[in-house]
Design an enzyme around this catalytic site. Structure first.
Site, PDB file in Angstrom:
ATOM      1  CB  CYS A  74      42.893  39.509  34.342  1.00  0.00           C
ATOM      2  SG  CYS A  74      42.416  39.998  36.006  1.00  0.00           S
ATOM      3  CB  CYS A 226      41.410  46.629  37.406  1.00  0.00           C
ATOM      4  SG  CYS A 226      41.602  46.242  35.648  1.00  0.00           S
TER       5      CYS A 226
END
Length: 281
Positions: A74, A226
């Site tokens: 991530c 993201c």
């Protein structure tokens, strides 16, 4: 009753509960993420981040999505983890180069930018993109998957597949901010072409140096940003001949600068990370 301290952090609105002090990932990490990430009955977050010891890097980062599943990587979380490690004194103050290990990308070099002794921006080496169809993974056995046809509920789409340590389905559309993520995100995430499910990015190219992107994250749903998705967006844009190798990717929560370096084939992401508040449970 034992209490555990936590720090709430965010990178472009993609928010995380950061925990430090465990020797390893707890067995109940999934259940803990479900409880703490709940925005009505818990702290509220897109994911739960554990900063853990590492034998190969300064620290290991493990991230559990809000649905209790583990993410391999991530980008926004690793920037938050890097700021946390420095600003909480887990490494010497003023040290600008760190390494953080993730299960999806291995040891990742991180470069910190400071203002008044605090980290304001983080540049992360996100590694080399994986483009092979089976490796992403998809069910398509091809060297690269570029503008591959996909049909969902009668809507014909074309996607480009990229893994940045986690799978991404990048779809170029006329109006990414106008896409109904709740309508299309779940169906694309769980489509049979993606055996481990996928993150989904809708992208509109504004110029060769700028794209708008909206994301449905695997295991979390719509998020404001993201980091790995922004990296996948740039790679997909280059593969489709619509973006340069360095470009700004605008997400709902703000902008990330992404570079796919032609010499080393690695993708670099630069963006902010911020503390929100601290507490205990």
């Amino acid at each position: 009753m034992k209490t555990t301290n936590f720090t709430k952090m965010q990178g472009l609105g993609n928010d995380f509960i950061v925990l430090h002090g465990h020797d390893r990932l707890p067995e109940d990490a999934g259940a803990l993420a479900l409880r703490l990430c709940d925005r009505h009955f818990g702290v509220g977050a897109d994911g739960l981040v554990f900063v853990l010891p590492s034998e190969r890097a300064d620290y290991t980062m493990r991230i559990i999505n809000s649905d209790g599943t583990e993410a391999e990587q991530c980008g926004n979380a690793i920037r938050c983890a890097a700021k946390y490690i420095h600003d909480k004194g887990l490494v010497e103050q003023g040290r600008s180069h760190l390494t953080i290990e993730t299960i999806g990308a291995g040891v990742q070099p991180v470069v910190l930018t400071f203002e008044e002794g605090r980290v304001t921006a983080v540049r992360v080496d996100m590694g080399e993109p994986v483009l092979g169809g089976l490796a992403v993974p998809t069910t398509v056995d091809a060297e690269k998957i570029v503008e591959y046809p996909l049909t969902v509920d009668g809507r014909e789409l074309r996607f480009t597949a990229v893994s940045m340590g986690n799978p991404h389905c990048v779809i170029f559309v006329d109006d990414a901010p106008g896409e109904d993520l709740y309508a299309w995100g779940p169906k694309l995430e769980t489509h049979e072409l993606f055996p481990r499910k996928t993150n989904v990015e809708f992208v509109t190219v504004r110029s060769r140096g700028h794209a708008d992107m909206r994301v449905w994250e695997r295991g979390a749903g719509p998020t404001l940003a993201c980091g790995t998705g922004a990296c996948a967006t740039l790679v997909a844009g280059v593969l489709n001949g619509v973006l340069d190798r360095e470009a700004a990717v605008s997400l709902k929560g703000g902008d990330l600068l992404i570079e796919w370096n032609e010499e080393d084939n690695r993708v670099y992401m630069t963006g902010p990370a911020e503390f929100v508040f601290e507490g205990s449970f």
